[in-house]
Design a protein around this motif. Structure first.
Motif, PDB file in Angstrom:
ATOM      1  N   VAL A   1      63.254  -6.594  69.340  1.00 42.94           N
ATOM      2  CA  VAL A   1      62.063  -6.718  70.179  1.00 42.94           C
ATOM      3  C   VAL A   1      62.382  -6.191  71.572  1.00 42.94           C
ATOM      4  CG1 VAL A   1      60.446  -8.349  71.227  1.00 42.94           C
ATOM      5  CG2 VAL A   1      61.272  -8.737  68.892  1.00 42.94           C
ATOM      6  N   HIS A   2      61.536  -5.263  72.061  1.00 41.88           N
ATOM      7  CA  HIS A   2      61.751  -4.782  73.430  1.00 41.88           C
ATOM      8  C   HIS A   2      60.550  -5.018  74.335  1.00 41.88           C
ATOM      9  CE1 HIS A   2      59.523  -0.886  73.487  1.00 41.88           C
ATOM     10  NE2 HIS A   2      59.727  -0.932  72.194  1.00 41.88           N
ATOM     11  N   HIS A   3      59.391  -5.387  73.752  1.00 45.03           N
ATOM     12  CA  HIS A   3      58.227  -5.713  74.589  1.00 45.03           C
ATOM     13  C   HIS A   3      57.295  -6.634  73.813  1.00 45.03           C
ATOM     14  CE1 HIS A   3      55.239  -5.217  77.720  1.00 45.03           C
ATOM     15  NE2 HIS A   3      54.334  -4.982  76.787  1.00 45.03           N
ATOM     16  N   ILE A   4      56.747  -7.631  74.537  1.00 44.72           N
ATOM     17  CA  ILE A   4      55.816  -8.582  73.934  1.00 44.72           C
ATOM     18  C   ILE A   4      54.537  -8.606  74.766  1.00 44.72           C
ATOM     19  CG2 ILE A   4      55.393 -11.019  73.391  1.00 44.72           C
ATOM     20  CD1 ILE A   4      58.385 -11.323  72.966  1.00 44.72           C
ATOM     21  N   CYS A   5      53.403  -8.542  74.089  1.00 47.15           N
ATOM     22  CA  CYS A   5      52.112  -8.725  74.745  1.00 47.15           C
ATOM     23  C   CYS A   5      51.268  -9.650  73.869  1.00 47.15           C
ATOM     24  CB  CYS A   5      51.413  -7.387  74.989  1.00 47.15           C
ATOM     25  SG  CYS A   5      51.035  -6.460  73.498  1.00 47.15           S
ATOM     26  N   HIS A   6      50.125 -10.073  74.346  1.00 50.40           N
ATOM     27  CA  HIS A   6      49.336 -11.059  73.604  1.00 50.40           C
ATOM     28  C   HIS A   6      48.825 -10.544  72.267  1.00 50.40           C
ATOM     29  CE1 HIS A   6      46.135  -8.829  75.621  1.00 50.40           C
ATOM     30  NE2 HIS A   6      45.286  -9.358  74.752  1.00 50.40           N
ATOM     31  N   ARG A   7      48.767  -9.242  72.093  1.00 52.08           N
ATOM     32  CA  ARG A   7      48.277  -8.672  70.827  1.00 52.08           C
ATOM     33  C   ARG A   7      49.376  -8.366  69.820  1.00 52.08           C
ATOM     34  NH1 ARG A   7      43.131  -4.951  72.314  1.00 52.08           N
ATOM     35  NH2 ARG A   7      42.098  -6.557  73.513  1.00 52.08           N
ATOM     36  N   GLY A   8      50.631  -8.470  70.240  1.00 54.63           N
ATOM     37  CA  GLY A   8      51.710  -8.197  69.300  1.00 54.63           C
ATOM     38  C   GLY A   8      53.030  -7.903  69.974  1.00 54.63           C
ATOM     39  N   VAL A   9      53.933  -7.318  69.185  1.00 56.18           N
ATOM     40  CA  VAL A   9      55.318  -7.096  69.597  1.00 56.18           C
ATOM     41  C   VAL A   9      55.698  -5.642  69.316  1.00 56.18           C
ATOM     42  CG1 VAL A   9      57.696  -7.750  69.044  1.00 56.18           C
ATOM     43  CG2 VAL A   9      55.924  -9.487  69.083  1.00 56.18           C
ATOM     44  N   PHE A  10      56.432  -5.038  70.227  1.00 51.58           N
ATOM     45  CA  PHE A  10      56.978  -3.698  70.021  1.00 51.58           C
ATOM     46  C   PHE A  10      58.468  -3.823  69.723  1.00 51.58           C
ATOM     47  CE2 PHE A  10      53.155  -2.870  72.413  1.00 51.58           C
ATOM     48  CZ  PHE A  10      52.642  -1.749  71.777  1.00 51.58           C
ATOM     49  N   LEU A  11      58.891  -3.176  68.651  1.00 48.84           N
ATOM     50  CA  LEU A  11      60.288  -3.219  68.206  1.00 48.84           C
ATOM     51  C   LEU A  11      60.895  -1.828  68.263  1.00 48.84           C
ATOM     52  CD1 LEU A  11      59.339  -5.082  64.938  1.00 48.84           C
ATOM     53  CD2 LEU A  11      60.563  -6.166  66.802  1.00 48.84           C
ATOM     54  N   ARG A  12      62.212  -1.783  68.338  1.00 47.83           N
ATOM     55  CA  ARG A  12      62.974  -0.545  68.155  1.00 47.83           C
ATOM     56  C   ARG A  12      63.826  -0.735  66.920  1.00 47.83           C
ATOM     57  NH1 ARG A  12      64.162  -0.018  74.399  1.00 47.83           N
ATOM     58  NH2 ARG A  12      62.344   1.203  74.955  1.00 47.83           N
ATOM     59  N   CYS A  13      63.863   0.304  66.108  1.00 51.72           N
ATOM     60  CA  CYS A  13      64.587   0.228  64.844  1.00 51.72           C
ATOM     61  C   CYS A  13      65.402   1.503  64.683  1.00 51.72           C
ATOM     62  CB  CYS A  13      63.579   0.061  63.706  1.00 51.72           C
ATOM     63  SG  CYS A  13      64.307   0.104  62.081  1.00 51.72           S
ATOM     64  N   GLY A  14      66.688   1.452  65.071  1.00 55.32           N
ATOM     65  CA  GLY A  14      67.512   2.660  65.021  1.00 55.32           C
ATOM     66  C   GLY A  14      66.910   3.727  65.923  1.00 55.32           C
ATOM     67  N   PRO A  15      66.722   4.948  65.405  1.00 56.92           N
ATOM     68  CA  PRO A  15      66.153   6.001  66.241  1.00 56.92           C
ATOM     69  C   PRO A  15      64.637   5.862  66.441  1.00 56.92           C
ATOM     70  CG  PRO A  15      66.639   6.860  64.060  1.00 56.92           C
ATOM     71  CD  PRO A  15      67.169   5.455  64.109  1.00 56.92           C
ATOM     72  N   VAL A  16      63.990   4.977  65.690  1.00 55.43           N
ATOM     73  CA  VAL A  16      62.543   4.773  65.839  1.00 55.43           C
ATOM     74  C   VAL A  16      62.292   3.973  67.104  1.00 55.43           C
ATOM     75  CG1 VAL A  16      60.462   3.779  64.802  1.00 55.43           C
ATOM     76  CG2 VAL A  16      62.200   4.821  63.332  1.00 55.43           C
ATOM     77  N   ARG A  17      61.582   4.588  68.042  1.00 53.35           N
ATOM     78  CA  ARG A  17      61.366   3.950  69.348  1.00 53.35           C
ATOM     79  C   ARG A  17      60.169   2.996  69.348  1.00 53.35           C
ATOM     80  NH1 ARG A  17      65.450   3.932  72.210  1.00 53.35           N
ATOM     81  NH2 ARG A  17      64.298   3.994  74.135  1.00 53.35           N
ATOM     82  N   ILE A  18      59.197   3.216  68.432  1.00 54.15           N
ATOM     83  CA  ILE A  18      58.008   2.377  68.433  1.00 54.15           C
ATOM     84  C   ILE A  18      57.701   1.878  67.024  1.00 54.15           C
ATOM     85  CG2 ILE A  18      55.521   2.261  68.864  1.00 54.15           C
ATOM     86  CD1 ILE A  18      55.908   4.381  71.035  1.00 54.15           C
ATOM     87  N   ALA A  19      57.870   0.572  66.858  1.00 53.21           N
ATOM     88  CA  ALA A  19      57.413  -0.126  65.656  1.00 53.21           C
ATOM     89  C   ALA A  19      56.544  -1.261  66.185  1.00 53.21           C
ATOM     90  CB  ALA A  19      58.587  -0.652  64.839  1.00 53.21           C
ATOM     91  N   TYR A  20      55.268  -1.259  65.825  1.00 50.22           N
ATOM     92  CA  TYR A  20      54.334  -2.254  66.347  1.00 50.22           C
ATOM     93  C   TYR A  20      54.069  -3.332  65.302  1.00 50.22           C
ATOM     94  CZ  TYR A  20      50.196  -4.418  68.311  1.00 50.22           C
ATOM     95  OH  TYR A  20      49.301  -5.334  68.802  1.00 50.22           O
ATOM     96  N   LEU A  21      54.258  -4.562  65.721  1.00 51.06           N
ATOM     97  CA  LEU A  21      53.999  -5.734  64.893  1.00 51.06           C
ATOM     98  C   LEU A  21      52.839  -6.490  65.532  1.00 51.06           C
ATOM     99  CD1 LEU A  21      54.706  -7.772  62.663  1.00 51.06           C
ATOM    100  CD2 LEU A  21      56.517  -8.643  64.150  1.00 51.06           C
ATOM    101  N   SER A  22      51.659  -6.362  64.933  1.00 49.34           N
ATOM    102  CA  SER A  22      50.453  -6.989  65.462  1.00 49.34           C
ATOM    103  C   SER A  22      50.514  -8.505  65.284  1.00 49.34           C
ATOM    104  CB  SER A  22      49.228  -6.435  64.733  1.00 49.34           C
ATOM    105  OG  SER A  22      48.081  -7.184  65.050  1.00 49.34           O
TER     106      SER A  22
END
Length: 185
Positions: free
Chosen positions: A93-114
């Protein structure tokens, strides 16, 4: 998913890398190949280029211009990483907002978990916002989360993949790693 692919590239070697006899070392060709792959970063078909694992062949060099630059056709194997729908991955997890969470996964910079895809988790605002579940497990900054990939999108302009994630399956959510207390991400 990690895979090993065989690729072919034309590698341009600058005249300054030629020795006194006009020959080019394998090392110079490999350095130029690695620089080219670093700039290319990823492809839609193969995913992110992680490492060159072997050189299969180096073709005869052709002089391409008056400066003496040469182009070699190189066949090599490369380890790649390409995310797929339905795959279970881990991200930080690198960022949290009220609508969800942004993750980094290896070279993938944006994985959004609503927040809609985190059953039984509720947003708790504050200076350090978190999502807390009914069983009191927390998703907060720098936590490792195991997630299911719902969708994958290729962004050609940035040569990146973006992921849409979910926790709607068994054994998904925040995980503890034995070294995570000492890990400085």
């Amino acid at each position: 998913m990690f895979s090993e692919v065989e690729l072919q590239r034309d590698v341009k070697v600058h005249a300054g890398n030629l020795d006194k006899g006009g020959l080019v070392s394998r090392r110079s060709i490999l350095v130029c190949l690695l620089e080219d792959l670093f700039k290319e970063k990823a492809s839609e078909d193969h995913g992110y280029f992680l490492s060159v694992t072997s050189l299969k062949s180096i073709g005869k060099g052709d002089v391409v211009d008056d400066s003496g630059n040469m182009v070699f056709t190189v066949v090599f194997t490369c380890r790649t990483f390409k995310p797929f729908k339905g795959e279970v991955l881990q991200g930080v997890v690198h960022h949290i907002c009220h609508r969800g969470v942004f993750l980094r996964c290896g070279p993938v910079r944006i994985a959004y978990l609503s927040a809609w895809k985190m059953p039984n988790y509720h947003y708790v605002p504050g200076a350090k916002p978190v999502f807390v579940s009914d069983d009191l497990s927390k998703i907060e900054k720098d936590v490792v989360v195991c997630f299911l990939v719902l969708a994958v999108r290729w962004i050609s302009a940035s040569r990146d993949f973006e992921l849409l994630a979910s926790l709607n399956a068994d054994s998904l959510g925040p995980i503890s790693l034995p070294w995570s207390d000492e890990l400085d991400l």
